[in-house]
Design a protein around this motif. Structure first.
Motif, PDB file in Angstrom:
ATOM      1  N   ASP A 156       0.839  -1.201   0.000  1.00  0.00           N
ATOM      2  CA  ASP A 156       0.000   0.000   0.000  1.00  0.00           C
ATOM      3  C   ASP A 156       0.877   1.256   0.000  1.00  0.00           C
ATOM      4  O   ASP A 156       1.600   1.510   0.961  1.00  0.00           O
ATOM      5  N   PRO A 157       0.788   2.021  -1.074  1.00  0.00           N
ATOM      6  CA  PRO A 157       1.669   3.192  -1.165  1.00  0.00           C
ATOM      7  C   PRO A 157       1.476   4.188  -0.015  1.00  0.00           C
ATOM      8  O   PRO A 157       2.424   4.878   0.372  1.00  0.00           O
ATOM      9  N   SER A 158       0.267   4.228   0.544  1.00  0.00           N
ATOM     10  CA  SER A 158       0.054   5.210   1.617  1.00  0.00           C
ATOM     11  C   SER A 158       0.802   4.820   2.898  1.00  0.00           C
ATOM     12  O   SER A 158       1.021   5.645   3.776  1.00  0.00           O
ATOM     13  N   VAL A 159       1.172   3.542   2.984  1.00  0.00           N
ATOM     14  CA  VAL A 159       2.021   3.121   4.099  1.00  0.00           C
ATOM     15  C   VAL A 159       3.488   3.207   3.695  1.00  0.00           C
ATOM     16  O   VAL A 159       4.341   3.671   4.436  1.00  0.00           O
ATOM     17  N   ARG A 165       5.132   4.884   1.127  1.00  0.00           N
ATOM     18  CA  ARG A 165       5.778   6.161   0.780  1.00  0.00           C
ATOM     19  C   ARG A 165       6.244   6.938   2.009  1.00  0.00           C
ATOM     20  O   ARG A 165       7.399   7.363   2.029  1.00  0.00           O
ATOM     21  N   PRO A 166       5.371   7.112   3.010  1.00  0.00           N
ATOM     22  CA  PRO A 166       5.839   7.868   4.184  1.00  0.00           C
ATOM     23  C   PRO A 166       7.050   7.209   4.850  1.00  0.00           C
ATOM     24  O   PRO A 166       7.967   7.897   5.311  1.00  0.00           O
TER      25      PRO A 166
END
Lengths: 520, 945
Positions: free
Chosen positions: B22-25, B27-28
């Motif tokens: 999941d990019p939202s996990v 990337r950060p």
């Protein structure tokens, strides 16, 4: 460093073609670090006297052994004798030491030094009353000085230099000769001792012994020592010393003995291996025609240093090169390019590469004297090192030659020959070849015949090779190959003055925002 | 950042998150790691994790993160901050070799990469212990560790193979040699001994042979720049062992895989490379060993199978022989008739055979097959290597080799004749052999340009090629048919014209064959034959000679595009274009169908343009058909116009809606070759459908102008941009482009500012004058001065007045003359502002344009700008002039004589402000110009007041 005078105009000419003026010279001095074995053809730096005297008894077994104990017993005895006060014992000890030091394998140089005998030997050099002792001591010291730098250093530090210089004047020829030899070994150690000897006025002392009636063996040693005094760079020998030696070298170069000629020639090669003003000193003696004549010798020992000297001279200024051309070097070089020895071919090709770096008049003389066929033949059939020099010759030729001259080179098969070499396993040589190809295209452009040249290149498989080079690991090689392809073989040339943004669907019509005022 | 458990824990958590799909996990987490990587101890924390973490995934993740961190940060760039602290650098270098060697393979690989990156910067000066540390591991006896060291060494040393000789480099190599050469030699010997001890243990052998391959690679790198003293002294050891390894075979190491090279093959390939290196560079020293290597490599070739996994080995081995046999002093190794025969029979012929892999490619992967066979991307193939060997042998032994092969060719053809169905591959090899033997020089444009005189190409053509082409069953033996077609194609310059003419209808028939390779070759051969030039630079084959097959040719070409797999076949499309170009007016009767088919194709491909070459030839074909029709015989042109014009108009106008959206796509414009035909097409659409675009496709106008912007940016294509712009000005309703005018001019000025080439200025002058004619002088002056105060004056002074003399072409001159006349006489700003001082010089320049010879000088630095056709209005338009014979003149009859117009306009101006014109003339126009002007005034029967 090349001096910035008019004679260097031919170097600066390369600037226009993206070359530094000092490029060619750099090629000569770049080789400071060597991976290879030392050059076999070079003359030797130091030599040991391993001859034996007619009255020497056959070497007894203890002189031939490597057994440490036997040797140390022998040395004990020598120490004892040398340090005694008896003339006979001293001579016997000295002679025993000399014999040990003259054996063919593993002479115990260090052991003799460690025995603290050197100071005594140097003392003995001054014993004009006892020529035999003088001679034996000189011989022993000569052989120690022929070792490593450390060995030589021990000899010098024990004060041998002034003693040997004095000994040069000995009325006994064989003693004087031994002194010549020892000094040659010391001079051969490197620039520091060479200059120390020069500072002690070794040159006038040596030259004083150079007489017409000197026996040939003596002359050989003398010439060799003189050559060592001319040898080594960083720094070069002082100019004044060179001026002192040169007239005698010129004399020696006219003698008939091959060994003398060889060493005298090596001396010339050392003296010309430098900047143009160094070369000038040699050229001004008028020796160049003689060097050309020596290049025609069959003996490699003469031919090699003569060719090396010539290579050095033609790497100088246009005028210096012209002196060599006027002396007939171009009529000798074709034969040397075809010499059976690869090392001679290589040196000859190097000389040609430097002449080809000259103005178009000199290039024309290369053509007139028939240098192109043998040069192109070397590109095809020479060994790797020779091919590399020949490639430089082609590139220099194509950057300085007129359009007609370049055309003549292509017609003589030069293009095909260098294209065939694009598979060579040396990135630099490939780059130099690509340079030559580019130069040929510049000439073709002036004639409006780029398309013809493209076809020629393609016909002999060159295009394919250049295309493959676009995958070469070396950045400069692949970029140069790519530029060649893009410039001459590719119809799709993009030449954008500014960027146009694009989406998937179309180009974005929008001038860039600039505050700058227009001003044409 | 402290080196503590809490930090290790945090780092572990974030590393875990970087693996989250999941990019939202993800990337950060990545951002976080980047934000802390500047802290001291960060790399040490990573190293600790990759060593000690319980979780294998985290260990690998830490290793990869570490490698990337090193890659980004290790290099110290001048004037930029050092991104890794000195203590961290020291700690990394102190531990990494150990860590690498004790890690499992996945991590070892990452760390080995990291070591090479660090080594590239720090080795040897700033990492003096590295070598010693590596060499010490040779003693470990653990080949897992040893191979790790060897791999690292290989990545450190392999740059010696391609870098330029320099003192710095050689000092490094010398240092490496001093510490590495001897232990490597010892390791080499020890490994070979171990291979003997473990000759029955397959697992041990695998590891040992990987070591041997790595050692051989290191040998290559260390010996590349020059022959090191150590290796010269130890040449016996190395060469004797290399030699016996070449002869070695061990059943245990043979693999079942047919495709992938096994360890033995990899090792032997590298040994061939090593021998080739020595043979090329250290000939003198290698001479004593060379003959035995020739024999060994030759034996290797004779005993190696046909499987693909041996390809690299075989091609390396053959290349070795090829490079040796053309050296004069090794000639003797080959000159014996038996030797030559044996090389031909056992090495060359078997490697020219058509293999099952080739057969598969022929049937299933025709593009790849064609690329290899036709376009020369066969560098590493066996056939290519065999060909090179033939060429190498021919250097000294052309006669004997030709003799030997003639015998083979005959016997192979005999075999074929006995039973073609079974033995057809023999004929394929025979044709290939003849081709490689006969071809001495070759180009794409002319085929083979120099042939071996000992080969009778015509006889072979008549007896063996023509027969296949004539065979009534065109789909039988497709490989042999393709060979036959290729023969015609590549020997076209060597074969007599009668033979080629005989081949043409046969090739036309082969356009219909099922095999993609076969009909592609047929199209390609025809295309090549049609480009051939005869005497007088006319085409070798004339349209009359093709006349009997014209219809069939055109039919078959288009039908071939319908064959499966060939719907965007660039060879066929190119053949269509070439046929049009050859046949010229002979295609006119077929035009309606042809245009229909082409536009249909265009619509199809423009929806998804993927084959730039295909599209390019498609555009060219369309333009050719338009041009040919319009150039047609003047006696019939009337009827053609009647018959064809409606067709064109209809097609073009109908297409506008559908076509316009696609034609602006950047991908179409990427190929320079597409540009001229695309611009011509756009011009045609603008002429016929300018108002349609303005009314129903106004949203496409920015795209159209985007193309203009793209073209104007290029020195090579800017004139094409002007063609387009001129068409827009001429054919689009003025109001449809009002909002874009200012931007158009800004772009032109930006280009003028950045690169003011002669070509650009000429096009620019024509354009601004056309604009002036179309929109008036005041509009021109205002738009300039709106962009920047006094711009109008600057352009007049710096561009128009000095350069108008360079304009060439009657129509272009007329446009400029009328435009300048308007500026002089219809622009109030010229009369009563500071521009007034430019009035006389401008008039003088105009009279110069009328009377002086054209200025065709070009600045020195512009000689290399490629001008594909003379930029100008007329040229661009004659290519699209539908009426055929008339020049296109946008001003037309409105002005028949510009000199008269000038006289009349001046007269008008002088009556509007009496006295001023004569005074300006008498004070600042030179006498000669004044005299010319008097002449114009007289001719127009007017007088100035």
């Amino acid at each position: 460093m090349p001096t910035a005078n008019v004679t260097d105009a031919r170097m600066t000419k390369f600037k226009n073609k993206g070359k530094e003026p000092s490029k060619l010279r750099e090629r000569r001095i770049a080789v400071c670090v060597e991976l290879r074995k030392a050059q076999r053809s070079e003359s030797i730096l130091k030599k040991r006297n391993i001859s034996s005297l007619p009255d020497d008894e056959a070497l007894s077994p203890e002189y031939a052994t490597d057994n440490k104990e036997v040797i140390s017993i022998a040395i004990e005895e020598i120490i004892c004798n040398v340090n005694s006060n008896s003339k006979e014992q001293q001579t016997r000890g000295c002679q025993a030491a000399r014999k040990l030091l003259s054996r063919e394998r593993n002479p115990p140089l260090k052991e003799i030094i460690d025995a603290g005998l050197l100071a005594r030997f140097v003392d003995f050099l001054g014993r004009d009353d006892d020529p035999t002792l003088q001679f034996e001591a000189a011989w022993a010291l000569t052989n120690i000085a022929s070792g490593t730098s450390w060995h030589t250093q021990q000899v010098v530090e024990n004060g041998a230099v002034p003693a040997f210089i004095t000994l040069l004047g000995s009325p006994m020829l064989h003693i004087s000769e031994q002194a010549v030899w020892a000094l040659g070994n010391i001079a051969g150690d490197g620039p520091a001792y060479r200059d120390a000897l020069i500072a002690c006025n070794v040159i006038p002392a040596l030259l004083a012994r150079l007489t017409p009636d000197a026996p040939v063996g003596y002359l050989r040693n003398l010439t060799w020592t003189l050559s060592n005094l001319c040898r080594n760079k960083n720094p070069f020998p002082p100019l004044s010393a060179v001026q002192q030696v040169l007239p005698s070298l010129v004399q020696l170069l006219h003698l008939g003995d091959k060994d003398v000629l060889s060493d005298a020639c090596w001396a010339i090669s050392y003296l010309t291996d430098g900047s143009n003003d160094r070369i000038d000193v040699v050229v001004k003696t008028g020796i160049v025609p003689r060097v050309v004549a020596l290049m025609e010798f069959e003996e490699l020992s003469v031919l090699t240093p003569a060719l090396r000297s010539m290579g050095n001279i033609v790497s100088g200024s246009d005028q210096q090169t012209q002196v060599a051309i006027d002396a007939g070097v171009l009529s000798v070089l074709p034969r040397l390019l075809r010499h059976p020895k690869p090392s001679v071919q290589k040196e000859a090709a190097w000389a040609v590469s430097n002449i080809a770096a000259g103005p178009c008049q000199q290039i024309q003389q290369l053509i007139t004297c028939g240098l192109l066929p043998p040069l192109i033949d070397l590109l095809r059939n020479g060994d790797f090192k020779t091919q590399r020099e020949a490639v430089w010759a082609i590139t220099n030729y194509t950057s300085g030659g007129t359009v007609d001259q370049v055309v003549q080179l292509v017609q003589s098969g030069g293009l095909e020959a260098i294209l065939d070499l694009l598979h060579i396993k040396d990135a630099k040589t490939i780059l130099v070849i690509l340079d030559a190809i580019n130069n040929m295209f510049l000439a073709a452009t002036k004639l409006g015949e780029t398309e013809k040249l493209c076809l020629l290149v393609e016909e002999v498989g060159g295009l394919e090779r250049i295309e493959q080079l676009q995958n070469h690991e070396n950045d400069a090689v692949y970029r140069t190959a790519q530029e060649l392809i893009e410039k001459y073989f590719n119809e799709d040339v993009e030449d954008e003055c500014f960027k146009t943004e694009a989406t998937e669907r179309d180009f974005v019509f929008k001038p860039a925002e600039v505050d700058k005022q227009f001003n044409f | 950042m402290e080196l503590n458990d809490a930090n290790l824990q945090t780092l572990t958590e974030f590393l875990q998150k970087t693996l989250d799909p999941d990019p939202s996990v993800r990337r950060p987490a990545e951002k976080f790691l980047e934000s802390v990587e500047g802290n001291q101890n960060y790399p040490i924390l990573l190293l600790t994790l990759l060593e000690k973490s319980q979780d294998n995934v985290i260990r690998v993740c830490a290793a990869v993160t570490f490698k990337n961190y090193i890659k980004r940060n290790w290099r110290i760039v001048e004037d930029e901050p050092n991104k890794i602290s000195e203590p961290d650098r020291t700690a990394i270098k102190a531990n990494i070799v150990n860590l690498m060697l004790s890690s499992p393979e996945q991590i070892q690989k990452q760390l080995s990469d990291a070591i090479s990156i660090i080594g590239r910067e720090d080795f040897p000066q700033k990492w003096p212990d590295l070598l010693r540390e590596m060499v010490n591991r040779f003693q470990s006896g653990d080949f897992h560790i040893i191979n790790g060291v060897l791999r690292t060494a290989h990545s450190l040393f392999k740059r010696y193979r391609h870098e330029f000789k320099s003192n710095e480099l050689w000092i490094e190599i010398k240092l490496v040699l001093d510490t590495f050469a001897k232990p490597l030699t010892e390791l080499f010997k020890a490994t070979i001994e171990l291979c003997q001890t473990h000759s029955t243990d397959v697992n041990a052998l695998k590891v040992l042979f990987s070591s041997l391959t790595l050692i051989s690679k290191l040998f290559y790198s260390l010996n590349f720049q020059d022959l090191p003293e150590f290796f010269e002294d130890n040449m016996d050891t190395w060469m004797a062992n290399f030699h016996s390894l070449l002869n070695l075979d061990n059943k245990l190491l043979q693999t079942d895989d047919e495709e992938e090279a096994g360890l033995l093959e990899l090792l032997k390939s590298q040994i061939c490379d090593n021998a080739a290196l020595y043979a090329q560079k250290y000939d003198e020293e290698f001479q004593p060993y060379l003959p035995q290597f020739v024999t060994a490599i030759w034996n290797l070739l004779v005993t190696t199978g046909q499987e693909v996994k041996y390809d690299l080995l075989v091609s390396n081995a053959i290349q070795f022989l090829a490079s040796v046999c053309e050296r004069p002093h090794y000639k003797h190794l080959f000159e014996d008739q038996n030797t030559l025969t044996s090389i031909c029979e056992k090495v060359i012929v078997p490697n020219m055979e058509f293999r099952s892999a080739d057969e598969e490619a022929f049937e299933d992967n025709s593009e790849e097959y064609i690329r290899r066979d036709l376009e020369g991307s066969d560098i590493d193939t066996r056939r290519r290597a065999a060909c090179d060997l033939v060429r190498g042998l021919c250097k000294f032994f052309e006669g004997p080799v030709t003799g030997i092969f003639s015998g083979y060719v005959n016997s192979m053809l005999g075999e074929y004749a006995k039973n073609p169905g079974v033995n057809w591959k023999h004929k394929d090899a025979a044709i290939y052999l003849v081709t490689s033997l006969a071809s001495k020089a070759q180009t794409q444009k002319h085929g083979i340009t120099q042939a071996n005189e000992l080969v009778n190409l015509t006889e072979f053509f008549v007896n063996h090629i023509l027969t296949d082409l004539k065979s009534p069953n065109v789909n039988e033996f497709p490989v042999l048919k393709a060979d036959a077609i290729k023969y015609v194609m590549i020997f076209r310059s060597q074969l007599p014209k009668e033979q080629l003419l005989q081949a043409v209808p046969l090739l036309v028939a082969h356009l219909q064959t099922e095999s993609t390779v076969q009909h592609t070759y047929a199209a390609h051969a025809l295309e090549r034959l049609f480009t051939m030039r005869g005497p007088n630079n006319s085409t070798l084959i004339s349209p009359t000679e093709i006349a009997p097959f014209t219809e069939q040719l055109l039919n078959n070409l288009f039908k071939a595009l319908a064959l499966p797999g060939s719907s965007e076949n660039e060879y066929i499309m190119k053949a269509i274009m070439r046929s049009f170009s050859l046949l010229q007016e002979a295609i006119v009767p077929y035009i309606p169908t042809l245009i229909g088919q082409l536009t249909h194709k265009l619509l199809l491909v423009s929806k998804n343009p993927s084959k730039p070459h295909f599209n390019h030839y498609l555009f060219e074909s369309l333009c050719l058909s338009i041009r040919i029709t319009c150039k047609a015989n003047s006696a019939t042109v009337g009827s053609f116009e009647e018959a064809l014009f409606p067709v064109f108009t209809e097609i073009l106008q109908n297409d506008v809606q559908e076509f316009v959206p696609y034609v602006f796509q950047p991908v179409l414009w990427e190929r320079t070759g597409n540009i001229p035909p695309l611009v011509r097409l756009l011009q045609a659409y603008l002429q016929k459908g300018g108002s349609t675009i303005a009314t129903s496709a106004a949203d496409k106008i920015p795209g159209l102008l985007g193309v203009f912007q793209k073209l104007i940016a290029s020195k090579a294509n800017d004139h094409q941009g002007f063609y387009l712009l001129n068409s827009i000005i001429e054919h689009m309703p003025p109001e449809s482009i009002t909002q874009y005018r200012k931007q158009i001019f800004i772009l032109l000025f930006q280009r003028l500012q950045s690169s003011k080439t002669t070509k650009f200025i000429k096009s620019f002058l024509v354009f601004i004058n056309l604009y002036c004619v179309k929109y008036g002088a005041i509009a021109l002056q205002e738009i300039f001065d709106n962009i920047q105060p006094k711009m109008f004056g600057m352009v007049l002074e710096k561009i128009v007045i000095p350069d108008v003399q360079k304009i060439s072409g009657q129509v272009e001159k007329k446009i400029c003359a009328v435009g300048i006349t308007k500026i002089l006489t219809e622009c109030p700003a010229m009369m009563d502002t500071e521009y007034t001082k430019l009035w006389s010089p401008l008039l003088q320049a105009l009279i110069g344009l009328f009377e002086l010879p054209e200025d065709d000088s070009i600045p020195d630095d512009e000689h290399f700008i490629d001008i594909e056709d003379t930029p100008g209005y007329q040229t661009a338009f004659s290519q699209l002039a539908f009426a055929g014979k008339k020049e296109h003149d946008p001003i037309g009859d409105a002005v028949s004589n510009p000199k008269i117009l000038l006289a009349q306009s001046l007269h008008k101006l002088s009556t509007a402000c009496p006295g001023r014109v004569p005074s300006m003339l008498s004070t600042s126009l030179n006498a000669e110009a004044l005299q010319f002007l008097q002449g114009y005034l007289q001719a127009a029967s007017v007088q100035l007041v």
